[in-house]
Design an enzyme around this catalytic site. Sequence first.
Site, PDB file in Angstrom:
ATOM      1  N   HIS A 163     -10.878   6.520  26.884  1.00  0.00           N
ATOM      2  CA  HIS A 163      -9.688   7.281  27.306  1.00  0.00           C
ATOM      3  C   HIS A 163      -9.450   8.496  26.406  1.00  0.00           C
ATOM      4  CE1 HIS A 163      -8.840   4.227  30.247  1.00  0.00           C
ATOM      5  NE2 HIS A 163      -9.097   3.332  29.317  1.00  0.00           N
ATOM      6  N   ASN A 197      14.524   8.404 -10.954  1.00  0.00           N
ATOM      7  CA  ASN A 197      13.618   8.005  -9.880  1.00  0.00           C
ATOM      8  C   ASN A 197      14.450   7.937  -8.606  1.00  0.00           C
ATOM      9  OD1 ASN A 197      12.010   6.514  -8.085  1.00  0.00           O
ATOM     10  ND2 ASN A 197      12.401   4.586  -9.155  1.00  0.00           N
ATOM     11  N   GLY A 198      13.989   8.595  -7.542  1.00  0.00           N
ATOM     12  CA  GLY A 198      14.729   8.562  -6.282  1.00  0.00           C
ATOM     13  C   GLY A 198      14.922   9.963  -5.736  1.00  0.00           C
ATOM     14  N   LYS A 210       2.172   3.456  -5.392  1.00  0.00           N
ATOM     15  CA  LYS A 210       2.148   2.080  -4.886  1.00  0.00           C
ATOM     16  C   LYS A 210       3.445   1.701  -4.178  1.00  0.00           C
ATOM     17  CE  LYS A 210       0.392  -2.131  -4.807  1.00  0.00           C
ATOM     18  NZ  LYS A 210      -0.652  -2.276  -3.800  1.00  0.00           N
ATOM     19  N   GLU A 263      -7.572   6.040   2.570  1.00  0.00           N
ATOM     20  CA  GLU A 263      -6.657   6.275   1.447  1.00  0.00           C
ATOM     21  C   GLU A 263      -7.361   6.352   0.102  1.00  0.00           C
ATOM     22  OE1 GLU A 263      -3.707   3.271   0.458  1.00  0.00           O
ATOM     23  OE2 GLU A 263      -4.950   1.737   1.366  1.00  0.00           O
ATOM     24  N   GLU A 269      -6.500  -1.608   9.709  1.00  0.00           N
ATOM     25  CA  GLU A 269      -6.413  -1.810   8.266  1.00  0.00           C
ATOM     26  C   GLU A 269      -7.685  -1.308   7.564  1.00  0.00           C
ATOM     27  OE1 GLU A 269      -4.276  -2.220   6.193  1.00  0.00           O
ATOM     28  OE2 GLU A 269      -5.199  -3.078   4.425  1.00  0.00           O
ATOM     29  N   TRP A 319       6.119  10.926  -9.140  1.00  0.00           N
ATOM     30  CA  TRP A 319       5.509  11.223  -7.842  1.00  0.00           C
ATOM     31  C   TRP A 319       6.415  12.286  -7.239  1.00  0.00           C
ATOM     32  CZ3 TRP A 319       6.646  11.317  -2.633  1.00  0.00           C
ATOM     33  CH2 TRP A 319       5.548  11.355  -1.765  1.00  0.00           C
ATOM     34  N   CYS A 378       7.910   6.970  -8.746  1.00  0.00           N
ATOM     35  CA  CYS A 378       8.283   7.349 -10.110  1.00  0.00           C
ATOM     36  C   CYS A 378       8.615   6.089 -10.909  1.00  0.00           C
ATOM     37  CB  CYS A 378       9.474   8.291 -10.200  1.00  0.00           C
ATOM     38  SG  CYS A 378       9.249   9.829  -9.316  1.00  0.00           S
ATOM     39  N   LYS A 430      -7.720   1.522   4.677  1.00  0.00           N
ATOM     40  CA  LYS A 430      -8.308   1.294   3.351  1.00  0.00           C
ATOM     41  C   LYS A 430      -9.290   2.407   3.020  1.00  0.00           C
ATOM     42  CE  LYS A 430      -6.238  -0.777   2.105  1.00  0.00           C
ATOM     43  NZ  LYS A 430      -5.025  -1.512   2.182  1.00  0.00           N
ATOM     44  N   ARG A 432       3.377   3.683  -9.747  1.00  0.00           N
ATOM     45  CA  ARG A 432       4.547   4.191  -9.023  1.00  0.00           C
ATOM     46  C   ARG A 432       4.489   5.706  -8.804  1.00  0.00           C
ATOM     47  NH1 ARG A 432       8.508   0.553  -8.767  1.00  0.00           N
ATOM     48  NH2 ARG A 432       9.999   2.185  -8.296  1.00  0.00           N
TER      49      ARG A 432
HETATM   50  C1  F6R Z   1      -2.014   0.754   1.711  1.00  0.00           C
HETATM   51  C2  F6R Z   1      -0.750   0.352   1.157  1.00  0.00           C
HETATM   52  C3  F6R Z   1       0.485   0.842   1.816  1.00  0.00           C
HETATM   53  C4  F6R Z   1       1.599  -0.198   1.743  1.00  0.00           C
HETATM   54  C5  F6R Z   1       2.903   0.405   2.275  1.00  0.00           C
HETATM   55  C6  F6R Z   1       4.026  -0.613   2.302  1.00  0.00           C
HETATM   56  O1  F6R Z   1      -3.085   0.172   1.027  1.00  0.00           O
HETATM   57  O2  F6R Z   1      -0.675  -0.331   0.170  1.00  0.00           O
HETATM   58  O3  F6R Z   1       0.244   1.234   3.128  1.00  0.00           O
HETATM   59  O4  F6R Z   1       1.221  -1.317   2.489  1.00  0.00           O
HETATM   60  O5  F6R Z   1       3.273   1.479   1.473  1.00  0.00           O
HETATM   61  O6  F6R Z   1       4.295  -1.089   1.034  1.00  0.00           O
HETATM   62  P1  F6R Z   1       5.039  -2.459   0.816  1.00  0.00           P
HETATM   63  O7  F6R Z   1       4.173  -3.535   1.343  1.00  0.00           O
HETATM   64  O8  F6R Z   1       5.232  -2.549  -0.658  1.00  0.00           O
HETATM   65  O9  F6R Z   1       6.328  -2.367   1.575  1.00  0.00           O
END
Ligand code: F6R
Length: 600
Positions: free
Chosen positions: A500, A99-100, A595, A484, A477, A73, A2, A481, A27
């Site tokens: 396995h 927010n929270g 994010k 998501e 990773e 969010w 948020c 990517k 956010r």
């Molecule tokens: C995936 C992504 C998330 C962040 C995770 C941690 O592309 O961006 O998995 O890596 O939410 O966020 P930070 O690094 O801000 O603690």
Amino acid sequence: MCGIVGYIGQQDSKEVLLNGLAKLEYRGYDSAGIALLNEDGINLFKVKGRIATLRESVDAGVHATMGIGHTRWATHGEPSEENAHPHQSTSGRFTLVHNGVIENYQDIKKEYLQDVVFRSETDTEVVVQLIEKLFEKNQDTLVSFRQAMEMLEGSYAIALIDNEDSDTLYVSKNKSPLLVGLGEGFNVVASDAMATLKETDQYLEIHDKEIVIVKRDAVTIQKLDGSVVERNPYTAQIDASDIEKGTYEHFMLKEIDEQPIVMRKIIKEYQDEAGELTLDEDIRAAMKAADRIYIIAAGTSYHAGLVGKNLIEKVAGIPVEVHVSSEFSYNMPLLSEKPLFIFISQSGETADSRAVLVKIKEMGHPALTVTNVPGSTLSREADYTLHLHAGPEIAVASTKAYTAQIAVLAILAVDTAKVKGIELDFDLMQELAIVANGIDALTGQKEELESLTRDYLETTRNAFFLGRSLDYYVSLEGALKLKEISYIQAEGFAGGELKHGTIALIEKGTPVIALATQANVNYSIRGNVQEVVARGANAMIISMKGLEQDDDAFVLPAVHELLTPLMSVVPLQIIAYYAALHRGADVDKPRNLAKSVTVE
Ligand code: F6R
């Protein structure tokens, strides 16, 4: 999660709020709203959806020199107009954005607000109704606001308007980020300085449980006991062009392309003119003193931590454990005698990581945060910070922060080795410069990677990433990517684990992307690829110069064996980008995500 913006000044606040919210959409972006206070009272506009939709719904004829806005969010209650912020008290006198997560909202509801008819399912409405209830008794907004903040448990960043007072915004925070921006004849409030950079670059930090009284020409910070706190502003170090897409269609592609620039910036920032590494002596001492390092992170940052473990153990000879932050508190390992905690976080605001930081600080352990946002909560609350220098990362899918995290961890490892007198047979900064050139070359091969995306991922519902050793970490990773942003179900596997269980999922046409950048496992990972091909998989190998074979789909430029993840992740980022693009997905703002994950 948020985003909050507030404005109080001389000009019409609509544009400041809407532009600010658009910058905070990373956010959260499932619903949004603004409240504007003018002589007609509060004008409220709320929508389910994005800021663009909110902008369309706002009456252009309404002018107000004060207002608050929010992009959401959802935590409590589905994304809807009713649950969107701002929320109002029953009489309409108080209007609030939050927010929270208020952990005790049910208790407050039961104890103080039994007679209130709620219009939303949010924990936030409880706060604004509580303020009104307290005000009924004491007839003083500041006192009611303070009393309410005292009663809240959980995380919050809050901005409140009393529509009988067009000269004050009431602001407070606990655990969630919030800043006050200072201007001439106006002041702003924002979850992130990015939102209001057009208005000002001067910001005041707000600490947890402080009350801030924001007027047009004055800002007063108080503690909960009413005592006044003096604090100097700081200058936000963000370049406005860093937060624009420029000629790019998406931030994600821009940020992928920025990786060589970031790598060179890191090289510059972490060495002096004589080529010596320039880490803080306190960090050096902490690394030297540690008998074991505990890396705590989430998501992509966790994946960078896995690579960091390999670097620190191999180069600096210190044992490292890597933990997902949300699990650490429940599954806390037996700690060593002299642990050092390293928090890796692009945003520096991840709530799960912060919970661990609070806990280990209570236990008296030292903490180092590796972050892209030096003023962030994890940075402020740790003993030491290493800055990623990646510039703002706006696409929800993290790309340049991941490579920056690995590069900075490599610098930390090499620096520690030097402090400990360990002889190294390579020059890290030179190797990182080779990486930067290599990534440059890769970003020029997008057509080839787009075509591979068409060949392997165009219609599939699932995909597998395979790797051994460091390639295994990168396969995790790559899968994250892809899933998501394209919503293709994707998993990363260690090549040796296939037999396995996972190999049962391989059938005719299943896409498998295997990484082969590690000399010591080149033979065995290729064996694993043969095994999936024998069962019908549509498999491709991404290898590295020097280890390549004729049928490899893509060959990466060679880099130092410890730094291969910095290269191998790039084609996976680009492939994920095109897979999402071809499916018409919203690349920068994937569904259900935000994010900055500021709730646990
Ligand atoms: C995936 C992504 C998330 C962040 C995770 C941690 O592309 O961006 O998995 O890596 O939410 O966020 P930070 O690094 O801000 O603690």
